[in-house]
Design a protein around this motif. Sequence first.
Motif, PDB file in Angstrom:
ATOM      1  N   GLN A 280      12.615   7.165  -2.023  1.00 16.87           N
ATOM      2  CA  GLN A 280      12.017   7.381  -0.707  1.00 16.87           C
ATOM      3  C   GLN A 280      13.046   7.958   0.261  1.00 16.87           C
ATOM      4  OE1 GLN A 280      10.573   3.819   1.159  1.00 16.87           O
ATOM      5  NE2 GLN A 280       9.504   4.898   2.787  1.00 16.87           N
ATOM      6  N   THR A 281      14.289   7.480   0.166  1.00 15.23           N
ATOM      7  CA  THR A 281      15.330   7.975   1.086  1.00 15.23           C
ATOM      8  C   THR A 281      15.573   9.474   0.893  1.00 15.23           C
ATOM      9  OG1 THR A 281      16.984   7.257  -0.539  1.00 15.23           O
ATOM     10  CG2 THR A 281      16.485   5.741   1.273  1.00 15.23           C
ATOM     11  N   ASP A 282      15.532   9.929  -0.372  1.00 14.93           N
ATOM     12  CA  ASP A 282      15.699  11.359  -0.632  1.00 14.93           C
ATOM     13  C   ASP A 282      14.554  12.148  -0.017  1.00 14.93           C
ATOM     14  OD1 ASP A 282      18.033  10.942  -1.965  1.00 14.93           O
ATOM     15  OD2 ASP A 282      17.207  11.200  -3.988  1.00 14.93           O
ATOM     16  N   ALA A 283      13.328  11.632  -0.185  1.00 17.93           N
ATOM     17  CA  ALA A 283      12.163  12.325   0.380  1.00 17.93           C
ATOM     18  C   ALA A 283      12.264  12.394   1.906  1.00 17.93           C
ATOM     19  CB  ALA A 283      10.881  11.606  -0.036  1.00 17.93           C
ATOM     20  N   GLN A 284      12.737  11.315   2.547  1.00 20.81           N
ATOM     21  CA  GLN A 284      12.886  11.298   4.002  1.00 20.81           C
ATOM     22  C   GLN A 284      13.924  12.332   4.449  1.00 20.81           C
ATOM     23  OE1 GLN A 284      13.860   7.161   4.436  1.00 20.81           O
ATOM     24  NE2 GLN A 284      11.729   6.540   4.834  1.00 20.81           N
ATOM     25  N   LEU A 322      -3.995  14.827  -5.843  1.00 22.54           N
ATOM     26  CA  LEU A 322      -4.026  13.376  -5.966  1.00 22.54           C
ATOM     27  C   LEU A 322      -4.659  12.773  -4.713  1.00 22.54           C
ATOM     28  CD1 LEU A 322      -0.441  12.800  -7.404  1.00 22.54           C
ATOM     29  CD2 LEU A 322      -2.598  12.568  -8.644  1.00 22.54           C
ATOM     30  N   GLU A 323      -5.324  11.656  -4.908  1.00 21.88           N
ATOM     31  CA  GLU A 323      -6.096  11.048  -3.818  1.00 21.88           C
ATOM     32  C   GLU A 323      -5.220  10.728  -2.608  1.00 21.88           C
ATOM     33  OE1 GLU A 323      -9.011   7.149  -3.102  1.00 21.88           O
ATOM     34  OE2 GLU A 323      -8.296   7.656  -5.106  1.00 21.88           O
ATOM     35  N   GLU A 324      -3.974  10.257  -2.823  1.00 20.60           N
ATOM     36  CA  GLU A 324      -3.106   9.886  -1.709  1.00 20.60           C
ATOM     37  C   GLU A 324      -2.713  11.110  -0.871  1.00 20.60           C
ATOM     38  OE1 GLU A 324      -1.997   7.186  -5.253  1.00 20.60           O
ATOM     39  OE2 GLU A 324      -2.644   9.255  -4.874  1.00 20.60           O
ATOM     40  N   GLN A 342       3.885   8.411  -1.127  1.00 22.54           N
ATOM     41  CA  GLN A 342       4.150   7.883  -2.455  1.00 22.54           C
ATOM     42  C   GLN A 342       2.884   7.938  -3.323  1.00 22.54           C
ATOM     43  OE1 GLN A 342       5.226   3.721  -2.714  1.00 22.54           O
ATOM     44  NE2 GLN A 342       6.396   4.034  -4.617  1.00 22.54           N
ATOM     45  N   THR A 343       3.043   8.420  -4.579  1.00 22.00           N
ATOM     46  CA  THR A 343       1.976   8.372  -5.586  1.00 22.00           C
ATOM     47  C   THR A 343       2.587   7.824  -6.866  1.00 22.00           C
ATOM     48  OG1 THR A 343       2.344  10.544  -6.589  1.00 22.00           O
ATOM     49  CG2 THR A 343       1.007  10.482  -4.570  1.00 22.00           C
ATOM     50  N   ALA A 344       1.784   7.777  -7.891  1.00 24.20           N
ATOM     51  CA  ALA A 344       2.292   7.299  -9.183  1.00 24.20           C
ATOM     52  C   ALA A 344       3.366   8.221  -9.751  1.00 24.20           C
ATOM     53  CB  ALA A 344       1.135   7.189 -10.184  1.00 24.20           C
ATOM     54  N   TRP A 347       7.784  10.270  -4.860  1.00 23.49           N
ATOM     55  CA  TRP A 347       7.669  10.508  -3.425  1.00 23.49           C
ATOM     56  C   TRP A 347       7.536  12.011  -3.166  1.00 23.49           C
ATOM     57  CZ3 TRP A 347       7.150   6.827   0.265  1.00 23.49           C
ATOM     58  CH2 TRP A 347       7.372   5.498  -0.122  1.00 23.49           C
ATOM     59  N   HIS A 348       6.442  12.362  -2.464  1.00 22.84           N
ATOM     60  CA  HIS A 348       6.118  13.768  -2.223  1.00 22.84           C
ATOM     61  C   HIS A 348       6.540  14.185  -0.811  1.00 22.84           C
ATOM     62  CE1 HIS A 348       3.114  14.083  -5.644  1.00 22.84           C
ATOM     63  NE2 HIS A 348       3.351  12.774  -5.574  1.00 22.84           N
ATOM     64  N   ALA A 349       7.083  15.412  -0.722  1.00 19.55           N
ATOM     65  CA  ALA A 349       7.283  16.078   0.564  1.00 19.55           C
ATOM     66  C   ALA A 349       6.583  17.431   0.447  1.00 19.55           C
ATOM     67  CB  ALA A 349       8.761  16.261   0.856  1.00 19.55           C
TER      68      ALA A 349
END
Length: 634
Positions: A280-284, A322-324, A342-344, A347-349
């Motif tokens: 998550q930190t990388d995505a942020q 994806l739904e999210e 976040q998805t399965a 972490w997406h950007a």
Amino acid sequence: MLKALRDGAKSGFLKYILLGFLALATGGLVLTDMGGFFRGGVVSNNIVAKGKGIEISTVQFDRTVRRVLSRQGIAPQEAYQLGYITQILQGEVQTLILTREASKLGLNVSDDTVLAQIAKIAEPLAQGGTSKKEALQQVLRSQGVSEGEFIQAVRQEMGNDLFRGALISGVETISKEQASDLYQYQNEIRDVRGFTLMDKSAEITQEPTDENIQKYYEANKSDFLISEKRDVTVATLKKEMVIKNVEITEDELKQAYEETIDTYKRPEQRTLQQSIVDLQTDAQDIVKKVKAGKSLKTAVKTVTGNASPYLGENDFEQGGLLEEISTPVFEAEKGAIIGPIQTALGWHALVLKDIIEPQTTSFDKAKAALRDNMLQERVFEDLIEAANTLDDRLASGEELESVVAEMGLTTQKFTNFNQAGIDSKGKDLFGEYQGDRAQILEAAFDFEQGESSPVVELADGRFVTVRIDGVVEKSYQPLEDVKAKLTTRWLAAQKSLANKQRAQDALATLKSGKTLDEVAKEYGAKLTSFKNLKRAQTPKAPITLPALRQIYDAQQGAPLKLDVQNGYVIGEVTNVTLPNVDKADKEIEAVMAETTQVLPQEIIAQYINNLSAKYKVKINDRVLKQVYGAPVEN
């Protein structure tokens, strides 16, 4: 059982037993039938391999041969001379044995798993707007394989892979001590001293009588077989014969367009740049850098150190995400930076680059493709109807010539060919039919003279019927025509028998205590040394591979009778040299690495070879020679 197999594979004892097989062939999977297994009770022309619960027909095997050889660019006759035909057949037998054993153990693959595997196979085939199913069907048609056969083959292969995986589970490398033993085993050198007794030098006093030749002819009659030959006419119905009669009006095109209007509608899409990372930190950090003005690709590389988490730029419909992600993306404005989410997958950007409004392809733009699709459908329907008409008329007894003339079919004649489509000069008459040749040849030999086969569809969409114009039943070259050849063979056989007895007598004399020099002098032979014989190298004449195995099975100094080409060598092993392992570290490491790769295959090979005794599969070598070997001249 599978657990026992896995445990056995881990044991050092099993590995050590297998060491001796790594440098040698593991033995025949199947036996070549040179005698009477296929004589009487079995239709020898129709079966190439047979065993307990296993039977491979000539037509079935020929389809496999043509499919395999088409990828290799090798003619069947050349492949036969190289021994490749037998290898292909042994592979087929191995597959059938594994399949039967896997089935007995309950290793069945579910339909869903098979379908998923087929989708993977079809994925790279779909190009230029062709669906995966259409692309796969095209490939299957070109290979002459039905969908049912393909699905069964995939299921069979997956089941066999599971079985192989269980057999080799837990296999590890061998120890350095074992590798040293194997290195010495592979590189052992032996010298032999002896004299040759050749068949041609043996003396016989008996000349063959007519009765001898007659009996010899009857015993070897199959060597002089003239295979059944056929002459046929192949009548072909092509789409070009019906396409000229197909008309499609503008009104029909408009009606079809309106009925399928939904297929021309494209919903709203979003053009997205996307990256997925684990943390998550990388995505942020990525999102912060994009908001600061960097491109998503640059931000990903800066944060993660590589560009692989950047997935590029693509267009998506809402249902394709994806739904999210779907709702945030389709609620955002153009240029929005979205995430982290976040998805399965991680972490997406995301960056929303563009919004593509819903569109509907106009009738004018769709018309050409629509016309082509309708034309193909009409042509196919008309072809099916014409093929059914052709089938009905021939079945009612109409002459092929009259039907051909009225329907405008094309015809082609093929003469004097055997069950493999080969004529007496060795030419493959049916090469142009590729994957369809097997069913055409099957029709050519399934019907009597004057009959026409049912109409069959070829892979390229044509329809054909095969009319049998002539049948030459199988026969044998007359005794008088081959008498001179038989006399030569009979004399050679008698010399061979006499020489065998002479070699046995010489060996007995050597074993009785006389020296090799004394025995050689008694038989008027000259002693020769055969030096530097290596286990893993092909020896020079007259030493053969079977003779080499005899040499390596013998004790030093013990009397030997070696079977060589057209004779025997009487002698003894005079020297055995093992390589020094103290200065062979690199070579031993290479043996360890090689064994790691080979051991799993050896375990499978030994398991299947053991099963061969259970299934008792035999190859009908006479049929292989008849179909793929040099043709017998009439």
